[in-house]
Design a protein around this motif. Structure first.
Motif, PDB file in Angstrom:
ATOM      1  N   VAL A  28      53.944  59.850 -61.273  1.00 44.03           N
ATOM      2  CA  VAL A  28      55.697  59.822 -61.492  1.00 44.03           C
ATOM      3  C   VAL A  28      55.639  60.638 -62.419  1.00 44.03           C
ATOM      4  O   VAL A  28      55.222  59.964 -63.257  1.00 44.03           O
ATOM      5  N   SER A  34      55.282  60.786 -72.405  1.00 43.66           N
ATOM      6  CA  SER A  34      53.984  59.867 -71.768  1.00 43.66           C
ATOM      7  C   SER A  34      53.294  59.715 -71.373  1.00 43.66           C
ATOM      8  O   SER A  34      52.556  59.923 -72.081  1.00 43.66           O
ATOM      9  N   LEU A  35      54.159  60.319 -70.795  1.00 44.16           N
ATOM     10  CA  LEU A  35      52.636  60.940 -69.147  1.00 44.16           C
ATOM     11  C   LEU A  35      51.714  61.624 -69.471  1.00 44.16           C
ATOM     12  O   LEU A  35      50.523  61.718 -69.590  1.00 44.16           O
ATOM     13  N   HIS A  77      67.269  59.048 -73.210  1.00 53.02           N
ATOM     14  CA  HIS A  77      67.389  57.807 -74.106  1.00 53.02           C
ATOM     15  C   HIS A  77      68.690  58.508 -74.893  1.00 53.02           C
ATOM     16  O   HIS A  77      70.007  57.348 -75.175  1.00 53.02           O
ATOM     17  N   THR A 110      62.667  59.090 -70.528  1.00 55.94           N
ATOM     18  CA  THR A 110      64.272  58.491 -70.029  1.00 55.94           C
ATOM     19  C   THR A 110      63.849  57.057 -70.317  1.00 55.94           C
ATOM     20  O   THR A 110      62.840  56.347 -70.076  1.00 55.94           O
ATOM     21  N   ASP A 123      60.639  50.703 -77.652  1.00 60.67           N
ATOM     22  CA  ASP A 123      61.502  49.913 -78.078  1.00 60.67           C
ATOM     23  C   ASP A 123      62.649  48.790 -77.416  1.00 60.67           C
ATOM     24  O   ASP A 123      63.292  48.467 -77.727  1.00 60.67           O
TER      25      ASP A 123
HETATM   26  C1  FAD Z   1      56.260  62.033 -80.800  1.00 60.00           C
HETATM   27  C2  FAD Z   1      56.485  60.000 -79.399  1.00 60.00           C
HETATM   28  C3  FAD Z   1      57.369  59.608 -80.381  1.00 60.00           C
HETATM   29  C4  FAD Z   1      57.802  58.212 -79.604  1.00 60.00           C
HETATM   30  N1  FAD Z   1      58.005  56.824 -79.856  1.00 60.00           N
HETATM   31  C5  FAD Z   1      58.764  56.174 -79.495  1.00 60.00           C
HETATM   32  C6  FAD Z   1      59.304  55.250 -79.810  1.00 60.00           C
HETATM   33  O1  FAD Z   1      59.602  55.124 -81.049  1.00 60.00           O
HETATM   34  N2  FAD Z   1      59.227  53.958 -79.243  1.00 60.00           N
HETATM   35  C7  FAD Z   1      59.659  53.676 -77.916  1.00 60.00           C
HETATM   36  O2  FAD Z   1      59.653  52.987 -76.956  1.00 60.00           O
HETATM   37  N3  FAD Z   1      58.683  54.891 -77.274  1.00 60.00           N
HETATM   38  C8  FAD Z   1      58.427  56.125 -77.938  1.00 60.00           C
HETATM   39  N4  FAD Z   1      57.841  56.920 -77.230  1.00 60.00           N
HETATM   40  C9  FAD Z   1      56.916  56.932 -75.492  1.00 60.00           C
HETATM   41  C10 FAD Z   1      58.442  57.863 -74.681  1.00 60.00           C
HETATM   42  O3  FAD Z   1      60.423  58.070 -75.601  1.00 60.00           O
HETATM   43  C11 FAD Z   1      58.406  56.701 -74.054  1.00 60.00           C
HETATM   44  O4  FAD Z   1      57.998  56.230 -73.242  1.00 60.00           O
HETATM   45  C12 FAD Z   1      59.638  57.906 -72.543  1.00 60.00           C
HETATM   46  O5  FAD Z   1      61.187  56.619 -72.276  1.00 60.00           O
HETATM   47  C13 FAD Z   1      59.129  58.025 -71.629  1.00 60.00           C
HETATM   48  O6  FAD Z   1      59.734  58.525 -70.832  1.00 60.00           O
HETATM   49  P1  FAD Z   1      59.271  59.201 -69.592  1.00 60.00           P
HETATM   50  O7  FAD Z   1      60.474  60.102 -69.116  1.00 60.00           O
HETATM   51  O8  FAD Z   1      59.394  60.720 -70.567  1.00 60.00           O
HETATM   52  O9  FAD Z   1      58.321  59.203 -68.955  1.00 60.00           O
HETATM   53  P2  FAD Z   1      57.333  59.952 -68.200  1.00 60.00           P
HETATM   54  O10 FAD Z   1      55.996  60.634 -69.557  1.00 60.00           O
HETATM   55  O11 FAD Z   1      57.232  60.322 -67.941  1.00 60.00           O
HETATM   56  O12 FAD Z   1      56.572  58.929 -66.993  1.00 60.00           O
HETATM   57  C14 FAD Z   1      55.702  57.462 -68.107  1.00 60.00           C
HETATM   58  C15 FAD Z   1      54.800  56.675 -67.223  1.00 60.00           C
HETATM   59  O13 FAD Z   1      56.480  56.011 -66.533  1.00 60.00           O
HETATM   60  C16 FAD Z   1      55.770  56.167 -64.943  1.00 60.00           C
HETATM   61  N5  FAD Z   1      57.081  56.819 -64.957  1.00 60.00           N
HETATM   62  C17 FAD Z   1      58.623  57.572 -64.833  1.00 60.00           C
HETATM   63  N6  FAD Z   1      59.596  57.194 -64.308  1.00 60.00           N
HETATM   64  C18 FAD Z   1      59.191  55.906 -63.418  1.00 60.00           C
HETATM   65  C19 FAD Z   1      60.374  55.263 -62.549  1.00 60.00           C
HETATM   66  N7  FAD Z   1      61.359  56.159 -62.649  1.00 60.00           N
HETATM   67  N8  FAD Z   1      59.762  54.582 -61.769  1.00 60.00           N
HETATM   68  C20 FAD Z   1      58.117  54.482 -62.005  1.00 60.00           C
HETATM   69  N9  FAD Z   1      57.048  55.013 -62.880  1.00 60.00           N
HETATM   70  C21 FAD Z   1      57.601  55.796 -63.963  1.00 60.00           C
HETATM   71  C22 FAD Z   1      54.666  57.588 -65.454  1.00 60.00           C
HETATM   72  O14 FAD Z   1      54.585  57.699 -63.965  1.00 60.00           O
HETATM   73  C23 FAD Z   1      54.471  56.932 -66.552  1.00 60.00           C
HETATM   74  O15 FAD Z   1      52.987  56.415 -66.460  1.00 60.00           O
HETATM   75  C24 FAD Z   1      57.460  58.761 -78.845  1.00 60.00           C
HETATM   76  C25 FAD Z   1      56.744  59.575 -77.099  1.00 60.00           C
HETATM   77  C26 FAD Z   1      56.952  60.646 -78.288  1.00 60.00           C
HETATM   78  C27 FAD Z   1      56.228  61.579 -77.672  1.00 60.00           C
END
Ligand code: FAD
Length: 288
Positions: A28, A34-35, A77, A110, A123
């Motif tokens: 997904v 993160s992915l 977020h 998200t 967090d």
């Molecule tokens: C520069 C940077 C700094 C960051 N700093 C922080 C921080 O300070 N604190 C913090 O908490 N995070 C931080 N993050 C991590 C990131 O912001 C979070 O993990 C983010 O919320 C991931 O959400 P996404 O929608 O982008 O997930 P994605 O990257 O699209 O997916 C992440 C994972 O979750 C799975 N996934 C996504 N949505 C679902 C769903 N609905 N159901 C099942 N599986 C799913 C995907 O398959 C993947 O394995 C940082 C990232 C970056 C790039």
């Protein structure tokens, strides 16, 4: 470099469940924050990416006093940080989001992706667990709900079964006379925390502690409740000495690992200090 993949874009949740169940080597993607990092590092190379970002049924913030707060998985977020209803009823969630990464990351990342990724340094989870949150998830075979603290199984591992998506985060309305606080210790602003602590405190009519929750971030493989310290506080008239004792228990009852950012001892020390401070802050808010 990112591997070649096939891109799947379901328009509805039903379509997403069907596509996810149909394709074996499928990940997904939502905000990709993160992915894409793990894909770029070559740690995974899925054949299919299932993009759920645009599924409207998963993008919402709903609130009423009885049901509490419900946040759809694809809510960013930044949307949570900007929500008036969250500001008013769950200010600790807003202050946590405000310090998560940068605005650019918060605009894409998200809540569902963060929880599903299950990084122990994430967090939102400690704060949500301190607020007694639940998580709804499911797939073609049906939906389930569980307390968020039970959802995390190990480093980057959750209770999600194959073909299941995180659907919704549910947060009850805190009882009257509840305060909550969260702080992470990070080396660079806008980065993941080295460690973090969340606390919530509820007082009863005579000002004693009715309920307390202490949850540590990056203090082991999953967000960690410090139940021994919580039990120490319940039923007592709270004070600084008790908070210091709770901090000591927290620094002992955790399993942080050493890395380039901090030694194990250093992490334990900071966790103790943060726990004490967050309890004090939550207590002040509960009294106000
Ligand atoms: C520069 C940077 C700094 C960051 N700093 C922080 C921080 O300070 N604190 C913090 O908490 N995070 C931080 N993050 C991590 C990131 O912001 C979070 O993990 C983010 O919320 C991931 O959400 P996404 O929608 O982008 O997930 P994605 O990257 O699209 O997916 C992440 C994972 O979750 C799975 N996934 C996504 N949505 C679902 C769903 N609905 N159901 C099942 N599986 C799913 C995907 O398959 C993947 O394995 C940082 C990232 C970056 C790039």
């Amino acid at each position: 470099m990112i591997n070649d993949f096939n891109y799947l874009k379901p328009g509805t949740l039903k379509e997403a469940f069907a596509m996810y169940a149909e394709h074996d080597d499928c990940k997904v993607i939502c905000g990709g924050q993160s992915l894409l990092i793990v894909m770029r590092q070559g740690m995974i190379a899925p054949e299919y990416l299932l993009d759920i970002k645009h599924i409207k049924e998963l993008n919402y913030i709903k609130f009423d006093k009885k049901e509490g707060l419900r946040i759809g998985a694809t809510t960013t977020h930044r949307t949570i940080e900007k929500s008036d209803v969250i500001k008013k009823n769950y200010p600790v969630l807003v202050s946590m989001e405000n310090k998560l990464a940068s605005i650019q990351v918060r605009n894409w990342g998200t809540i569902g992706g963060n929880i599903a990724h299950a990084d122990p340094a994430g967090d939102p989870a400690p704060v949500l667990i301190a607020l007694k949150a639940g998580v709804k998830f499911g797939g073609a075979a049906g939906e389930r709900t569980m307390p968020l603290e039970d959802f995390f199984v190990d480093y980057f591992e959750t209770a999600l079964n194959k073909g299941e998506l995180v659907l919704e985060i549910q947060v009850p309305l805190p009882e009257p006379k509840t305060g909550a606080a969260y702080q992470k210790f990070n080396l660079l602003e806008s980065d993941m925390g080295v460690v973090a602590a969340a606390a919530s405190v509820t007082l009863n009519g005579n000002g004693k502690c009715k309920d307390a929750r202490i949850v540590l971030g990056n203090a082991g493989s999953t967000p960690r409740r410090i139940k021994g310290a919580e039990e120490l506080l319940v039923g007592k008239a709270l004070n600084e000495k008790l908070f210091a004792e709770a901090g000591k228990i927290a620094s002992e009852d955790c399993e942080p690992v050493a890395d380039i950012h901090a030694s194990e001892e250093n992490r334990r020390h900071i966790l103790g200090v943060l726990t004490k401070r967050m309890l004090q802050k939550a207590f002040e808010e509960a009294k106000a």
